[in-house]
Design an enzyme around this catalytic site. Structure first.
Site, PDB file in Angstrom:
ATOM      1  N   HIS A   1      -1.775   0.960  20.284  1.00 23.45           N
ATOM      2  CA  HIS A   1      -3.022   0.737  19.598  1.00 23.45           C
ATOM      3  C   HIS A   1      -3.933  -0.080  20.516  1.00 23.45           C
ATOM      4  O   HIS A   1      -5.245  -0.145  20.370  1.00 23.45           O
ATOM      5  CB  HIS A   1      -2.861   0.482  18.173  1.00 23.45           C
ATOM      6  CG  HIS A   1      -2.567   1.499  17.271  1.00 23.45           C
ATOM      7  ND1 HIS A   1      -3.268   2.665  16.777  1.00 23.45           N
ATOM      8  CD2 HIS A   1      -1.275   1.876  16.986  1.00 23.45           C
ATOM      9  CE1 HIS A   1      -2.473   3.363  15.994  1.00 23.45           C
ATOM     10  NE2 HIS A   1      -1.195   2.990  16.017  1.00 23.45           N
TER      11      HIS A   1
ATOM     12  N   HIS B   1       5.072   0.683  19.990  1.00 24.92           N
ATOM     13  CA  HIS B   1       3.919   1.418  19.625  1.00 24.92           C
ATOM     14  C   HIS B   1       2.630   0.831  19.010  1.00 24.92           C
ATOM     15  O   HIS B   1       1.543   1.405  19.535  1.00 24.92           O
ATOM     16  CB  HIS B   1       4.507   2.591  18.439  1.00 24.92           C
ATOM     17  CG  HIS B   1       3.196   3.233  17.586  1.00 24.92           C
ATOM     18  ND1 HIS B   1       2.657   4.455  17.972  1.00 24.92           N
ATOM     19  CD2 HIS B   1       2.724   3.048  16.378  1.00 24.92           C
ATOM     20  CE1 HIS B   1       1.858   4.766  17.352  1.00 24.92           C
ATOM     21  NE2 HIS B   1       1.530   3.697  16.336  1.00 24.92           N
TER      22      HIS B   1
ATOM     23  N   GLU C   1      -4.198   8.329  16.035  1.00 21.73           N
ATOM     24  CA  GLU C   1      -2.639   8.490  16.523  1.00 21.73           C
ATOM     25  C   GLU C   1      -2.625   9.467  17.564  1.00 21.73           C
ATOM     26  O   GLU C   1      -1.795   9.516  18.205  1.00 21.73           O
ATOM     27  CB  GLU C   1      -1.780   8.853  15.334  1.00 21.73           C
ATOM     28  CG  GLU C   1      -1.702   7.628  14.472  1.00 21.73           C
ATOM     29  CD  GLU C   1      -1.006   6.539  14.801  1.00 21.73           C
ATOM     30  OE1 GLU C   1      -0.401   6.435  16.009  1.00 21.73           O
ATOM     31  OE2 GLU C   1      -1.157   5.169  14.015  1.00 21.73           O
TER      32      GLU C   1
HETATM   33  N1  HBI Z   1       0.841   0.099   7.362  1.00 19.74           N
HETATM   34  N2  HBI Z   1       1.618  -1.317   9.106  1.00 19.74           N
HETATM   35  C1  HBI Z   1       1.105  -0.145   8.828  1.00 19.74           C
HETATM   36  N3  HBI Z   1       0.552   0.632   9.967  1.00 19.74           N
HETATM   37  C2  HBI Z   1       0.005   1.877   9.727  1.00 19.74           C
HETATM   38  O1  HBI Z   1      -0.156   2.470  10.436  1.00 19.74           O
HETATM   39  C3  HBI Z   1      -0.010   2.167   8.419  1.00 19.74           C
HETATM   40  C4  HBI Z   1       0.175   1.321   7.393  1.00 19.74           C
HETATM   41  N4  HBI Z   1      -0.080   1.690   5.897  1.00 19.74           N
HETATM   42  C5  HBI Z   1      -0.899   2.830   5.749  1.00 19.74           C
HETATM   43  C6  HBI Z   1      -1.259   3.488   6.749  1.00 19.74           C
HETATM   44  N5  HBI Z   1      -0.831   3.345   8.134  1.00 19.74           N
HETATM   45  C7  HBI Z   1      -1.668   4.920   6.396  1.00 19.74           C
HETATM   46  O2  HBI Z   1      -1.300   5.490   5.113  1.00 19.74           O
HETATM   47  C8  HBI Z   1      -3.392   5.081   6.418  1.00 19.74           C
HETATM   48  O3  HBI Z   1      -3.549   5.569   7.729  1.00 19.74           O
HETATM   49  C9  HBI Z   1      -4.036   5.892   5.563  1.00 19.74           C
HETATM   50 FE    FE Z   2       0.302   4.007  14.840  1.00 17.18          FE
END
Ligand code: HBI
Ligand code: FE
Length: 287
Positions: free
Chosen positions: A132, A127, A173
């Site tokens: 991304h 993913h 996303e």
């Molecule tokens: N940590 N590894 C990782 N990947 C994410 O997509 C991610 C995260 N921590 C917080 C988060 N996303 C979301 O809460 C933020 O988009 C607000």
């Molecule tokens: Fe993601």
């Protein structure tokens, strides 16, 4: 988002990064990547925004096996100044934003097992990397991701992380984009890394497909347990970036604090409707 429950694992640096330890992936793990990759590479070309396929190609992600983050970062750095760093899993919001604001994308190093090929709860390397990274090679999308990280820092100070998380969810996303000829394409990483949702998001009669509207979307809850009930369609990456950097979010957060969330399946008179969904699928967990 569940910040209180996140504890930095042993062995992670203070910014929560770890070594990818690419040499320790097993042949089985590489094979899971190759199987997922082959399936998506077959189904996506007609469905995904062309910039995504260009990114895969430019970053040499079409080669077999789980990518080595260092090699990937070298190519990405040359294209847009981004890097990919490994983390153990979810990282606290403030660190996540900080990495993005510094053009570092955090990615899980683990890969799902063969039994979990279609469904898993936590984002894995397929993913995070396949979904991304290709668009991070696109200069405008790359700037949007950095702007999002900077906005996250400000949202934290204003107690509005949940609002901004909805922007990430419905763009990075699960975003759809309209092409100049009028047809819709995929660009959200949660969609393009999922075989089932790549079909559902574009072709199923159940979900609504609505024009992107920043305030509206910040009032719309989202599903983490099933395909989305509404998708939001941007006109271009340029437009998304422009709206994000030109909007002063503070007054929006203040205004929205007094408004209830919208029902997840609602359509407003002000919505630009691409598809009015049947919502037949709502609440059914993916097989
Ligand atoms: N940590 N590894 C990782 N990947 C994410 O997509 C991610 C995260 N921590 C917080 C988060 N996303 C979301 O809460 C933020 O988009 C607000
Ligand atoms: Fe993601």
């Amino acid at each position: 988002m569940e910040e209180a429950s996140l504890k930095r694992p042993e062995g992670a640096a203070s910014d929560w990064t770890i070594d990818q330890s690419w040499d320790s992936y097993t042949p089985q793990e590489h094979a899971v990547w190759d199987e997922l990759f082959a399936r998506q590479a077959r189904m996506l070309p007609d469905r995904v925004v062309p910039e995504f396929m260009q990114g895969l190609d430019m970053l040499r992600m079409t080669r077999p096996g789980i990518p080595n983050f260092e090699e990937l970062s070298d190519r990405l750095m040359a294209a847009t100044g981004w890097q990919v760093v490994a983390v153990p899993g979810l990282v606290p919001d403030d660190l996540f934003f900080d990495h993005l604001a510094n053009r570092r994308f955090v990615a899980g190093r683990f890969i799902r097992t063969h039994d979990q090929i279609d469904y898993l709860e936590e984002p894995d390397v397929f993913h995070d990397i396949f979904g991304h990274v290709p668009l991070l090679a696109h200069p405008v999308f790359a700037d949007y991701m950095q702007a999002y990280g900077e906005g996250g820092r400000r949202a934290g100070a204003l107690g509005a992380i949940q609002r901004l998380a909805r922007l990430y969810w419905y763009t990075v996303e699960f975003g759809l984009i309209r092409q100049p000829a009028g047809d819709l394409k995929l660009y959200g990483a949660g969609i393009v890394s999922s075989y089932g949702e790549s079909v559902f998001a574009l072709e199923d009669s159940s979900p609504h497909r609505l024009g992107f509207d920043m305030e509206r979307l910040m009032r719309t809850p989202y599903r983490i347990d099933d395909y989305q009930q509404s998708y939001f369609v941007i006109d271009s990456f340029e437009d998304l970036l422009r709206q994000t950097v030109e909007t002063d979010f503070a007054p929006i957060y203040a205004k929205l604090a007094n408004q209830p969330d919208l029902p997840i399946d609602t359509i407003l008179p002000t919505d630009r409707i691409y598809t009015r969904g049947t919502q037949m699928r709502a609440g059914v967990t993916p097989a």
